[in-house]
Design a protein around this motif. Structure first.
Motif: not given
Length: 578
Positions: A156, A203, A206, A222, A227
Protein backbone atom coordinates in the motif's frame (compact mmCIF):
# COMPACT_ATOMS: atom_id res chain seq x y z
CA UNK A 1 4.49 -4.62 20.59
CA UNK A 2 3.55 -1.71 22.84
CA UNK A 3 6.83 0.09 22.12
CA UNK A 4 6.44 -0.51 18.39
CA UNK A 5 2.94 0.99 18.49
CA UNK A 6 4.23 4.12 20.19
CA UNK A 7 6.86 4.36 17.47
CA UNK A 8 4.18 4.21 14.77
CA UNK A 9 1.91 6.78 16.35
CA UNK A 10 4.72 9.10 17.33
CA UNK A 11 6.33 8.91 13.94
CA UNK A 12 9.91 8.11 14.97
CA UNK A 13 12.14 8.63 11.96
CA UNK A 14 13.28 5.58 10.05
CA UNK A 15 16.91 4.68 10.64
CA UNK A 16 17.81 4.64 6.97
CA UNK A 17 17.63 8.31 5.96
CA UNK A 18 18.80 11.62 7.39
CA UNK A 19 18.81 13.97 4.38
CA UNK A 20 16.77 14.75 1.29
CA UNK A 21 19.41 15.96 -1.12
CA UNK A 22 20.83 12.60 -2.20
CA UNK A 23 20.37 11.28 -5.74
CA UNK A 24 17.99 8.40 -6.37
CA UNK A 25 20.74 5.81 -6.75
CA UNK A 26 21.97 6.46 -3.21
CA UNK A 27 18.51 5.63 -1.92
CA UNK A 28 18.11 2.53 -4.07
CA UNK A 29 21.56 0.93 -3.88
CA UNK A 30 22.85 -1.37 -1.19
CA UNK A 31 25.09 0.82 0.95
CA UNK A 32 28.31 -0.66 2.40
CA UNK A 33 27.80 -2.04 5.89
CA UNK A 34 24.01 -1.92 5.77
CA UNK A 35 23.70 -5.67 6.43
CA UNK A 36 24.63 -5.21 10.08
CA UNK A 37 21.76 -2.80 10.62
CA UNK A 38 19.41 -4.95 8.61
CA UNK A 39 20.28 -7.98 10.69
CA UNK A 40 19.13 -6.05 13.72
CA UNK A 41 16.00 -4.71 12.07
CA UNK A 42 14.91 -8.14 10.87
CA UNK A 43 15.86 -9.99 14.03
CA UNK A 44 12.49 -9.64 15.77
CA UNK A 45 8.92 -8.51 15.32
CA UNK A 46 9.47 -5.49 17.58
CA UNK A 47 12.41 -4.29 15.47
CA UNK A 48 10.43 -4.88 12.30
CA UNK A 49 7.56 -2.80 13.66
CA UNK A 50 9.96 0.07 14.29
CA UNK A 51 11.14 -0.09 10.70
CA UNK A 52 7.55 -0.22 9.41
CA UNK A 53 6.72 2.82 11.54
CA UNK A 54 9.54 4.76 9.92
CA UNK A 55 8.34 3.70 6.49
CA UNK A 56 4.88 5.05 7.30
CA UNK A 57 6.42 8.35 8.29
CA UNK A 58 8.29 8.62 5.02
CA UNK A 59 5.52 7.29 2.82
CA UNK A 60 2.19 8.74 3.99
CA UNK A 61 1.08 12.04 2.48
CA UNK A 62 -1.53 14.39 3.91
CA UNK A 63 -2.71 17.80 2.60
CA UNK A 64 0.11 19.38 4.58
CA UNK A 65 3.58 19.62 3.13
CA UNK A 66 6.17 17.65 5.03
CA UNK A 67 7.77 19.32 8.04
CA UNK A 68 10.97 17.76 9.25
CA UNK A 69 14.27 19.63 9.20
CA UNK A 70 16.11 16.30 9.11
CA UNK A 71 14.53 15.59 5.75
CA UNK A 72 13.61 18.94 4.21
CA UNK A 73 15.63 21.94 5.24
CA UNK A 74 13.24 24.39 3.57
CA UNK A 75 10.05 22.91 5.01
CA UNK A 76 8.89 26.22 6.46
CA UNK A 77 8.55 27.64 2.97
CA UNK A 78 5.55 25.42 2.26
CA UNK A 79 1.89 26.07 2.94
CA UNK A 80 -1.04 24.04 1.63
CA UNK A 81 -1.37 23.85 -2.15
CA UNK A 82 -4.74 25.63 -2.13
CA UNK A 83 -3.01 28.96 -2.73
CA UNK A 84 -1.78 27.66 -6.10
CA UNK A 85 -5.37 27.34 -7.25
CA UNK A 86 -8.56 29.38 -7.33
CA UNK A 87 -9.20 28.35 -3.72
CA UNK A 88 -6.86 30.76 -1.96
CA UNK A 89 -3.97 33.19 -1.70
CA UNK A 90 -1.11 33.00 0.77
CA UNK A 91 -0.75 35.92 3.16
CA UNK A 92 3.03 35.97 2.74
CA UNK A 93 5.14 35.93 -0.40
CA UNK A 94 7.86 33.48 0.62
CA UNK A 95 5.66 30.37 0.44
CA UNK A 96 6.08 27.93 -2.45
CA UNK A 97 2.72 28.90 -3.94
CA UNK A 98 4.00 32.25 -5.21
CA UNK A 99 6.30 30.55 -7.71
CA UNK A 100 3.41 28.59 -9.15
CA UNK A 101 1.23 31.67 -9.48
CA UNK A 102 3.97 33.42 -11.46
CA UNK A 103 4.63 30.29 -13.58
CA UNK A 104 8.17 30.31 -12.20
CA UNK A 105 8.37 26.53 -12.08
CA UNK A 106 11.70 25.13 -13.18
CA UNK A 107 13.62 21.88 -12.76
CA UNK A 108 16.56 23.63 -11.12
CA UNK A 109 15.19 24.32 -7.65
CA UNK A 110 14.51 20.68 -6.79
CA UNK A 111 14.87 18.54 -4.74
CA UNK A 112 13.83 20.69 -1.77
CA UNK A 113 12.41 23.43 -3.92
CA UNK A 114 9.19 24.87 -5.20
CA UNK A 115 7.98 21.88 -7.20
CA UNK A 116 8.12 18.75 -5.08
CA UNK A 117 10.10 18.74 -1.87
CA UNK A 118 9.34 15.06 -1.27
CA UNK A 119 10.76 13.71 -4.54
CA UNK A 120 13.69 11.85 -3.00
CA UNK A 121 11.81 10.94 0.18
CA UNK A 122 9.31 8.97 -1.89
CA UNK A 123 12.11 6.88 -3.33
CA UNK A 124 13.31 6.18 0.20
CA UNK A 125 9.84 4.97 1.20
CA UNK A 126 9.76 2.74 -1.90
CA UNK A 127 13.20 1.35 -1.06
CA UNK A 128 12.09 0.60 2.51
CA UNK A 129 9.04 -1.23 1.17
CA UNK A 130 11.18 -3.30 -1.18
CA UNK A 131 13.60 -4.20 1.63
CA UNK A 132 10.75 -5.35 3.87
CA UNK A 133 9.28 -7.49 1.10
CA UNK A 134 12.70 -9.04 0.52
CA UNK A 135 13.62 -9.69 4.16
CA UNK A 136 10.27 -10.36 5.82
CA UNK A 137 10.72 -14.14 5.91
CA UNK A 138 14.01 -13.66 7.78
CA UNK A 139 12.20 -12.44 10.88
CA UNK A 140 11.77 -15.39 13.24
CA UNK A 141 8.44 -16.42 14.71
CA UNK A 142 6.03 -14.50 12.51
CA UNK A 143 2.65 -16.07 11.87
CA UNK A 144 1.34 -16.07 8.32
CA UNK A 145 -1.54 -13.70 9.07
CA UNK A 146 0.87 -11.07 10.37
CA UNK A 147 3.25 -11.51 7.44
CA UNK A 148 0.35 -11.02 5.03
CA UNK A 149 -0.65 -7.86 6.88
CA UNK A 150 2.89 -6.47 6.59
CA UNK A 151 3.02 -7.30 2.87
CA UNK A 152 -0.29 -5.51 2.44
CA UNK A 153 0.92 -2.46 4.37
CA UNK A 154 4.18 -1.98 2.51
CA UNK A 155 2.59 -2.62 -0.88
CA UNK A 156 0.00 0.00 0.00
CA UNK A 157 2.76 2.48 0.93
CA UNK A 158 4.65 1.69 -2.27
CA UNK A 159 1.50 2.12 -4.34
CA UNK A 160 0.64 5.39 -2.59
CA UNK A 161 4.04 6.85 -3.39
CA UNK A 162 3.79 5.78 -7.00
CA UNK A 163 0.31 7.27 -7.21
CA UNK A 164 1.64 10.56 -5.85
CA UNK A 165 4.38 10.54 -8.50
CA UNK A 166 2.00 9.56 -11.30
CA UNK A 167 -0.17 12.63 -10.76
CA UNK A 168 2.90 14.87 -10.64
CA UNK A 169 5.13 13.44 -13.37
CA UNK A 170 3.23 10.92 -15.47
CA UNK A 171 5.33 7.82 -16.10
CA UNK A 172 8.21 7.26 -13.67
CA UNK A 173 10.77 4.46 -13.20
CA UNK A 174 9.25 1.30 -11.72
CA UNK A 175 11.49 -0.08 -8.98
CA UNK A 176 10.14 -3.29 -7.48
CA UNK A 177 13.28 -4.57 -5.76
CA UNK A 178 16.15 -3.34 -3.62
CA UNK A 179 19.14 -2.64 -5.84
CA UNK A 180 22.42 -4.49 -5.42
CA UNK A 181 25.80 -2.96 -6.18
CA UNK A 182 25.96 -4.94 -9.42
CA UNK A 183 22.62 -3.60 -10.69
CA UNK A 184 22.20 -0.80 -13.19
CA UNK A 185 20.76 2.07 -11.19
CA UNK A 186 19.79 4.09 -14.24
CA UNK A 187 16.29 2.78 -14.78
CA UNK A 188 14.30 4.84 -17.28
CA UNK A 189 10.71 6.01 -17.05
CA UNK A 190 7.90 3.55 -17.61
CA UNK A 191 4.75 4.48 -19.52
CA UNK A 192 1.69 5.94 -17.82
CA UNK A 193 -0.14 2.69 -18.55
CA UNK A 194 2.56 0.53 -16.95
CA UNK A 195 2.75 2.73 -13.85
CA UNK A 196 -1.04 2.65 -13.42
CA UNK A 197 -1.03 -1.13 -13.78
CA UNK A 198 1.78 -1.43 -11.24
CA UNK A 199 -0.11 0.69 -8.71
CA UNK A 200 -3.33 -1.27 -9.25
CA UNK A 201 -1.52 -4.60 -8.84
CA UNK A 202 -0.04 -3.45 -5.52
CA UNK A 203 -3.46 -2.20 -4.42
CA UNK A 204 -5.11 -5.51 -5.32
CA UNK A 205 -2.50 -7.42 -3.34
CA UNK A 206 -2.92 -5.03 -0.42
CA UNK A 207 -6.71 -5.40 -0.53
CA UNK A 208 -6.35 -9.19 -0.39
CA UNK A 209 -3.95 -9.13 2.57
CA UNK A 210 -4.86 -6.14 4.73
CA UNK A 211 -7.31 -6.39 7.62
CA UNK A 212 -10.61 -4.56 7.42
CA UNK A 213 -9.85 -2.82 10.71
CA UNK A 214 -7.40 -2.63 13.60
CA UNK A 215 -7.82 -1.98 17.32
CA UNK A 216 -8.60 1.69 17.97
CA UNK A 217 -5.06 2.29 19.25
CA UNK A 218 -3.68 1.40 15.82
CA UNK A 219 -5.28 4.21 13.81
CA UNK A 220 -2.95 5.41 11.09
CA UNK A 221 -2.30 2.01 9.56
CA UNK A 222 -3.50 0.95 6.11
CA UNK A 223 -6.74 -1.05 5.88
CA UNK A 224 -8.60 -2.77 3.07
CA UNK A 225 -10.76 0.32 2.62
CA UNK A 226 -7.68 2.55 2.36
CA UNK A 227 -6.27 0.31 -0.37
CA UNK A 228 -9.62 0.37 -2.19
CA UNK A 229 -9.65 4.18 -2.01
CA UNK A 230 -6.09 4.41 -3.33
CA UNK A 231 -7.04 2.19 -6.25
CA UNK A 232 -10.15 4.30 -6.82
CA UNK A 233 -8.23 7.58 -6.85
CA UNK A 234 -5.53 6.22 -9.14
CA UNK A 235 -7.98 4.85 -11.68
CA UNK A 236 -10.03 8.07 -11.57
CA UNK A 237 -6.93 10.07 -12.46
CA UNK A 238 -5.96 7.55 -15.12
CA UNK A 239 -9.42 7.85 -16.74
CA UNK A 240 -9.33 11.66 -16.78
CA UNK A 241 -8.49 13.79 -19.86
CA UNK A 242 -4.86 14.48 -18.84
CA UNK A 243 -3.86 10.81 -19.11
CA UNK A 244 -6.75 9.17 -20.97
CA UNK A 245 -5.87 10.81 -24.26
CA UNK A 246 -4.56 10.00 -27.72
CA UNK A 247 -2.13 12.92 -27.58
CA UNK A 248 -0.53 14.58 -24.55
CA UNK A 249 -0.96 18.16 -23.35
CA UNK A 250 2.41 18.89 -25.03
CA UNK A 251 4.34 16.62 -27.37
CA UNK A 252 7.67 15.18 -26.39
CA UNK A 253 10.61 15.88 -28.75
CA UNK A 254 10.63 12.14 -29.46
CA UNK A 255 7.08 11.08 -30.29
CA UNK A 256 7.70 7.62 -28.86
CA UNK A 257 8.07 9.23 -25.44
CA UNK A 258 4.51 10.58 -25.48
CA UNK A 259 3.46 7.35 -23.74
CA UNK A 260 5.24 8.74 -20.68
CA UNK A 261 2.57 11.49 -20.53
CA UNK A 262 -0.64 9.72 -21.56
CA UNK A 263 -2.03 6.38 -22.70
CA UNK A 264 -1.84 7.23 -26.40
CA UNK A 265 -5.53 6.48 -26.88
CA UNK A 266 -8.79 7.56 -25.32
CA UNK A 267 -10.82 4.69 -23.92
CA UNK A 268 -14.10 5.29 -22.12
CA UNK A 269 -13.89 1.91 -20.40
CA UNK A 270 -11.25 3.39 -18.09
CA UNK A 271 -14.03 5.41 -16.48
CA UNK A 272 -15.94 2.22 -15.75
CA UNK A 273 -12.87 0.72 -14.07
CA UNK A 274 -12.67 3.84 -11.90
CA UNK A 275 -16.38 3.58 -11.08
CA UNK A 276 -16.06 -0.07 -10.13
CA UNK A 277 -13.08 0.66 -7.87
CA UNK A 278 -14.93 3.47 -6.11
CA UNK A 279 -17.98 1.27 -5.59
CA UNK A 280 -15.76 -1.43 -4.11
CA UNK A 281 -14.37 1.13 -1.64
CA UNK A 282 -17.89 2.14 -0.61
CA UNK A 283 -18.91 -1.48 -0.20
CA UNK A 284 -15.82 -2.29 1.91
CA UNK A 285 -16.26 0.65 4.27
CA UNK A 286 -18.83 -0.78 6.67
CA UNK A 287 -16.69 -3.83 7.47
CA UNK A 288 -13.94 -1.44 8.49
CA UNK A 289 -16.26 0.63 10.65
CA UNK A 290 -16.20 3.61 8.27
CA UNK A 291 -19.28 5.70 7.47
CA UNK A 292 -20.30 9.21 6.51
CA UNK A 293 -20.76 11.51 9.51
CA UNK A 294 -24.47 12.35 9.55
CA UNK A 295 -25.45 12.66 13.22
CA UNK A 296 -23.96 16.05 14.24
CA UNK A 297 -26.46 18.27 12.46
CA UNK A 298 -26.24 19.90 9.03
CA UNK A 299 -24.39 22.89 10.46
CA UNK A 300 -21.84 20.67 12.22
CA UNK A 301 -21.38 17.40 10.29
CA UNK A 302 -18.80 18.80 7.89
CA UNK A 303 -16.70 20.54 10.54
CA UNK A 304 -16.73 17.43 12.71
CA UNK A 305 -15.17 15.47 9.84
CA UNK A 306 -12.16 17.76 9.48
CA UNK A 307 -11.84 18.78 13.12
CA UNK A 308 -12.27 15.51 15.04
CA UNK A 309 -9.36 13.09 14.55
CA UNK A 310 -10.20 9.46 13.86
CA UNK A 311 -13.90 10.03 13.29
CA UNK A 312 -15.88 7.38 11.43
CA UNK A 313 -15.41 9.02 8.02
CA UNK A 314 -11.61 9.13 8.08
CA UNK A 315 -10.20 6.03 6.43
CA UNK A 316 -6.54 7.03 6.80
CA UNK A 317 -4.77 10.02 8.33
CA UNK A 318 -1.13 11.00 8.71
CA UNK A 319 0.15 10.32 12.24
CA UNK A 320 3.53 12.04 12.27
CA UNK A 321 2.81 14.27 15.26
CA UNK A 322 0.61 14.22 18.32
CA UNK A 323 -0.50 17.65 19.57
CA UNK A 324 0.74 20.83 17.92
CA UNK A 325 0.66 24.47 18.98
CA UNK A 326 -0.93 27.20 16.89
CA UNK A 327 2.50 28.55 15.86
CA UNK A 328 3.79 25.12 14.84
CA UNK A 329 3.35 22.98 11.76
CA UNK A 330 0.86 22.65 10.18
CA UNK A 331 -0.93 25.70 11.59
CA UNK A 332 1.81 28.28 11.12
CA UNK A 333 1.33 28.23 7.34
CA UNK A 334 -2.46 28.57 7.55
CA UNK A 335 -3.34 30.74 10.57
CA UNK A 336 -3.42 34.52 9.92
CA UNK A 337 -0.54 36.36 11.55
CA UNK A 338 -3.03 38.87 12.97
CA UNK A 339 -4.57 36.05 14.99
CA UNK A 340 -1.81 33.59 15.83
CA UNK A 341 1.41 35.52 15.18
CA UNK A 342 2.33 32.62 12.91
CA UNK A 343 4.09 32.63 9.55
CA UNK A 344 1.03 33.68 7.60
CA UNK A 345 -2.50 32.68 6.82
CA UNK A 346 -4.45 31.37 3.84
CA UNK A 347 -6.95 33.84 2.45
CA UNK A 348 -10.02 32.30 0.78
CA UNK A 349 -10.57 34.15 -2.48
CA UNK A 350 -13.80 35.10 -4.18
CA UNK A 351 -13.14 32.81 -7.16
CA UNK A 352 -13.77 29.98 -4.73
CA UNK A 353 -16.48 31.53 -2.56
CA UNK A 354 -18.75 32.00 -5.56
CA UNK A 355 -18.74 28.22 -6.11
CA UNK A 356 -20.94 27.81 -3.03
CA UNK A 357 -24.62 27.41 -3.88
CA UNK A 358 -27.39 28.86 -1.80
CA UNK A 359 -29.08 26.51 0.62
CA UNK A 360 -31.84 25.93 -1.90
CA UNK A 361 -29.30 24.66 -4.45
CA UNK A 362 -29.47 27.72 -6.69
CA UNK A 363 -26.45 29.86 -7.62
CA UNK A 364 -25.63 32.86 -5.46
CA UNK A 365 -25.17 36.24 -7.15
CA UNK A 366 -22.48 38.75 -6.22
CA UNK A 367 -23.27 42.08 -7.89
CA UNK A 368 -21.84 44.21 -5.11
CA UNK A 369 -23.99 45.94 -2.53
CA UNK A 370 -24.62 46.46 1.16
CA UNK A 371 -25.93 43.02 2.11
CA UNK A 372 -22.79 40.89 2.46
CA UNK A 373 -23.80 39.07 5.64
CA UNK A 374 -27.18 38.27 4.11
CA UNK A 375 -25.38 36.79 1.11
CA UNK A 376 -23.17 34.68 3.37
CA UNK A 377 -26.12 33.46 5.46
CA UNK A 378 -27.83 32.11 2.33
CA UNK A 379 -24.91 29.84 1.40
CA UNK A 380 -24.44 26.09 1.69
CA UNK A 381 -23.81 25.31 5.41
CA UNK A 382 -20.33 24.02 4.52
CA UNK A 383 -19.28 27.60 3.78
CA UNK A 384 -19.49 28.77 7.40
CA UNK A 385 -17.77 25.56 8.55
CA UNK A 386 -14.87 26.18 6.16
CA UNK A 387 -14.38 29.93 5.85
CA UNK A 388 -13.77 32.59 8.47
CA UNK A 389 -15.61 35.67 7.22
CA UNK A 390 -16.14 39.10 8.67
CA UNK A 391 -18.30 39.08 11.85
CA UNK A 392 -18.06 35.27 12.16
CA UNK A 393 -16.43 33.27 14.96
CA UNK A 394 -12.95 32.11 14.00
CA UNK A 395 -11.90 30.23 17.14
CA UNK A 396 -11.71 30.61 20.92
CA UNK A 397 -9.40 33.61 20.53
CA UNK A 398 -11.47 35.47 17.95
CA UNK A 399 -15.20 35.49 18.56
CA UNK A 400 -15.76 38.24 15.98
CA UNK A 401 -13.57 38.20 12.90
CA UNK A 402 -12.92 41.57 11.27
CA UNK A 403 -11.86 41.37 7.63
CA UNK A 404 -13.46 44.65 6.61
CA UNK A 405 -11.26 47.57 5.63
CA UNK A 406 -9.50 48.77 8.78
CA UNK A 407 -10.55 45.69 10.74
CA UNK A 408 -8.22 43.90 13.11
CA UNK A 409 -7.79 40.93 10.78
CA UNK A 410 -7.91 42.61 7.39
CA UNK A 411 -4.18 43.03 6.74
CA UNK A 412 -3.05 41.01 3.69
CA UNK A 413 -6.45 39.31 3.47
CA UNK A 414 -6.77 39.74 -0.29
CA UNK A 415 -9.78 37.45 -0.59
CA UNK A 416 -11.73 39.15 2.16
CA UNK A 417 -11.94 35.97 4.26
CA UNK A 418 -9.58 33.59 6.06
CA UNK A 419 -9.43 29.82 5.90
CA UNK A 420 -10.84 28.25 9.07
CA UNK A 421 -10.89 24.63 7.97
CA UNK A 422 -8.11 22.49 9.51
CA UNK A 423 -7.64 24.86 12.46
CA UNK A 424 -9.63 23.38 15.36
CA UNK A 425 -11.32 25.57 17.94
CA UNK A 426 -8.92 24.07 20.47
CA UNK A 427 -5.97 25.81 18.79
CA UNK A 428 -5.96 29.08 20.69
CA UNK A 429 -3.85 31.05 23.12
CA UNK A 430 -5.64 29.56 26.13
CA UNK A 431 -5.36 25.93 24.99
CA UNK A 432 -2.58 26.12 22.40
CA UNK A 433 -2.12 22.44 21.56
CA UNK A 434 -4.40 20.25 19.49
CA UNK A 435 -4.14 17.07 17.45
CA UNK A 436 -4.17 18.05 13.81
CA UNK A 437 -6.19 16.02 11.32
CA UNK A 438 -3.94 15.15 8.37
CA UNK A 439 -6.58 13.39 6.27
CA UNK A 440 -5.24 11.15 3.52
CA UNK A 441 -8.48 9.36 2.61
CA UNK A 442 -12.03 9.86 3.81
CA UNK A 443 -15.15 8.09 2.70
CA UNK A 444 -16.89 11.05 1.04
CA UNK A 445 -14.19 10.98 -1.65
CA UNK A 446 -15.24 7.46 -2.64
CA UNK A 447 -18.85 8.61 -3.20
CA UNK A 448 -17.73 11.56 -5.30
CA UNK A 449 -15.25 9.42 -7.26
CA UNK A 450 -18.06 6.97 -7.98
CA UNK A 451 -20.52 9.64 -9.11
CA UNK A 452 -18.01 11.28 -11.45
CA UNK A 453 -16.69 8.06 -12.98
CA UNK A 454 -20.13 6.49 -13.43
CA UNK A 455 -21.45 9.59 -15.18
CA UNK A 456 -18.48 9.62 -17.57
CA UNK A 457 -18.84 5.89 -18.24
CA UNK A 458 -22.61 5.59 -18.61
CA UNK A 459 -24.17 9.01 -18.21
CA UNK A 460 -26.14 10.37 -15.25
CA UNK A 461 -27.33 7.06 -13.83
CA UNK A 462 -29.55 6.92 -10.73
CA UNK A 463 -26.64 5.43 -8.77
CA UNK A 464 -24.49 8.48 -9.62
CA UNK A 465 -27.18 10.83 -8.32
CA UNK A 466 -27.60 8.74 -5.19
CA UNK A 467 -23.88 8.86 -4.40
CA UNK A 468 -23.48 12.62 -4.72
CA UNK A 469 -26.79 13.34 -3.01
CA UNK A 470 -25.74 11.39 0.09
CA UNK A 471 -22.79 13.77 0.46
CA UNK A 472 -24.92 16.85 -0.16
CA UNK A 473 -27.82 15.91 2.07
CA UNK A 474 -25.75 15.33 5.19
CA UNK A 475 -24.89 19.06 4.95
CA UNK A 476 -28.48 20.08 4.36
CA UNK A 477 -28.17 20.61 0.61
CA UNK A 478 -30.99 19.50 -1.72
CA UNK A 479 -30.55 16.65 -4.23
CA UNK A 480 -29.27 17.50 -7.68
CA UNK A 481 -32.03 17.91 -10.26
CA UNK A 482 -32.82 14.53 -11.79
CA UNK A 483 -33.10 16.09 -15.27
CA UNK A 484 -29.39 16.90 -15.59
CA UNK A 485 -27.65 15.86 -18.80
CA UNK A 486 -24.27 14.17 -18.76
CA UNK A 487 -22.50 17.48 -19.36
CA UNK A 488 -24.58 19.28 -16.71
CA UNK A 489 -23.97 16.49 -14.20
CA UNK A 490 -20.24 16.72 -14.95
CA UNK A 491 -20.20 20.40 -14.00
CA UNK A 492 -22.25 19.84 -10.85
CA UNK A 493 -20.14 16.92 -9.62
CA UNK A 494 -16.97 18.90 -10.25
CA UNK A 495 -18.36 21.78 -8.24
CA UNK A 496 -19.40 19.37 -5.51
CA UNK A 497 -15.83 18.07 -5.30
CA UNK A 498 -14.59 21.66 -5.06
CA UNK A 499 -16.84 22.32 -2.06
CA UNK A 500 -16.78 19.00 -0.20
CA UNK A 501 -13.04 18.36 -0.62
CA UNK A 502 -12.03 22.01 -0.32
CA UNK A 503 -8.45 22.66 0.81
CA UNK A 504 -7.75 18.93 1.24
CA UNK A 505 -5.23 18.92 -1.63
CA UNK A 506 -7.62 17.72 -4.30
CA UNK A 507 -8.30 20.90 -6.26
CA UNK A 508 -4.77 21.30 -7.72
CA UNK A 509 -4.86 17.77 -9.10
CA UNK A 510 -8.49 17.91 -10.22
CA UNK A 511 -7.80 21.10 -12.17
CA UNK A 512 -4.94 19.50 -14.02
CA UNK A 513 -6.44 16.04 -14.62
CA UNK A 514 -9.52 17.77 -16.09
CA UNK A 515 -7.20 20.05 -18.13
CA UNK A 516 -9.02 23.23 -17.10
CA UNK A 517 -6.07 25.08 -15.55
CA UNK A 518 -5.89 27.55 -18.44
CA UNK A 519 -9.46 28.74 -18.00
CA UNK A 520 -9.62 32.30 -16.74
CA UNK A 521 -9.79 32.49 -12.98
CA UNK A 522 -8.72 28.90 -12.35
CA UNK A 523 -4.91 28.85 -12.38
CA UNK A 524 -4.41 31.87 -14.59
CA UNK A 525 -6.03 35.22 -15.11
CA UNK A 526 -7.94 37.31 -12.61
CA UNK A 527 -7.93 36.27 -8.97
CA UNK A 528 -10.60 38.19 -7.12
CA UNK A 529 -11.43 39.12 -3.59
CA UNK A 530 -13.97 41.20 -1.75
CA UNK A 531 -13.25 44.72 -0.56
CA UNK A 532 -15.48 45.00 2.52
CA UNK A 533 -16.51 48.19 4.28
CA UNK A 534 -18.80 49.13 7.15
CA UNK A 535 -22.23 50.54 6.40
CA UNK A 536 -23.15 53.45 8.63
CA UNK A 537 -26.24 52.70 10.67
CA UNK A 538 -26.35 49.03 9.62
CA UNK A 539 -25.20 45.73 11.05
CA UNK A 540 -24.43 44.48 7.55
CA UNK A 541 -21.44 45.31 5.34
CA UNK A 542 -20.89 46.68 1.88
CA UNK A 543 -18.77 44.64 -0.53
CA UNK A 544 -17.18 45.13 -3.90
CA UNK A 545 -15.55 42.46 -6.05
CA UNK A 546 -12.05 43.44 -7.15
CA UNK A 547 -9.04 41.80 -8.80
CA UNK A 548 -6.00 41.56 -6.55
CA UNK A 549 -3.77 39.49 -8.85
CA UNK A 550 -3.41 38.12 -12.35
CA UNK A 551 -1.77 34.72 -12.36
CA UNK A 552 0.06 32.91 -15.14
CA UNK A 553 -0.22 29.26 -16.10
CA UNK A 554 1.86 27.65 -18.85
CA UNK A 555 0.78 24.37 -20.51
CA UNK A 556 3.99 22.67 -19.38
CA UNK A 557 2.72 23.00 -15.80
CA UNK A 558 0.14 20.25 -16.28
CA UNK A 559 2.92 18.02 -14.99
CA UNK A 560 5.85 18.75 -12.70
CA UNK A 561 9.43 18.89 -13.93
CA UNK A 562 11.92 16.28 -12.80
CA UNK A 563 14.97 17.67 -10.96
CA UNK A 564 17.76 18.49 -13.39
CA UNK A 565 20.14 16.77 -10.98
CA UNK A 566 18.53 13.49 -12.10
CA UNK A 567 17.79 14.37 -15.74
CA UNK A 568 21.43 15.25 -16.41
CA UNK A 569 22.45 11.71 -15.44
CA UNK A 570 20.89 10.58 -18.69
CA UNK A 571 18.32 8.05 -17.52
CA UNK A 572 15.25 10.31 -17.10
CA UNK A 573 13.46 11.99 -19.99
CA UNK A 574 12.34 15.44 -18.85
CA UNK A 575 8.70 16.45 -19.18
CA UNK A 576 8.06 18.80 -22.14
CA UNK A 577 8.52 22.54 -21.83
CA UNK A 578 11.14 22.40 -19.09
Amino acid sequence: MKSALKTLLGGVLCLTVTACDKPIDQFLDKAPGVDVNESTIFSSRVQLETYIAGTYRLGIHSPFHYNDANLISTSRLFTIDAAITDEAESEVTFMHTESWNAADITPTSAPAGREDERFFIRWTAIRNANIILERLNDVPGLEEAYKNQVIGEVKFIRALNYSEMLKRYGGVPIIDKRFQLTDDFKVGRSSVEDVVNFIVADCDDAIAKLPATYPSTFRGRATKTAAHLLKSRTLLYAASPLFNAATPYLNMPNAADNKLLCYGNENNSRWQLAADAAKAAIDAASAGGFSLVTDKGVDRNYKFVWEQPDNAEIVLAEKVYNTRARTQFPYYGMAPSSIANAWGGVSVIHNFVRKYEKRDGKPQTWPGGTDLLKKYAELDPRFAQTVGYTSSRYNGDVQLLETFQGGRHAADCEGGAWLKKFIPDAVSAGTPNATYNGIVFRLAEAYLNYAEALNEAQGPMPAAFEAVNLVRQRSGMPPLPASLTKEQFRQRIRNERDIELAFENHRLWDIRRWKVAEQDGVMQGAMQGLRITRVTGSTDFAYQVYTFENRTFLPRMYLHPFPNSEVFKGYLVQNPGY
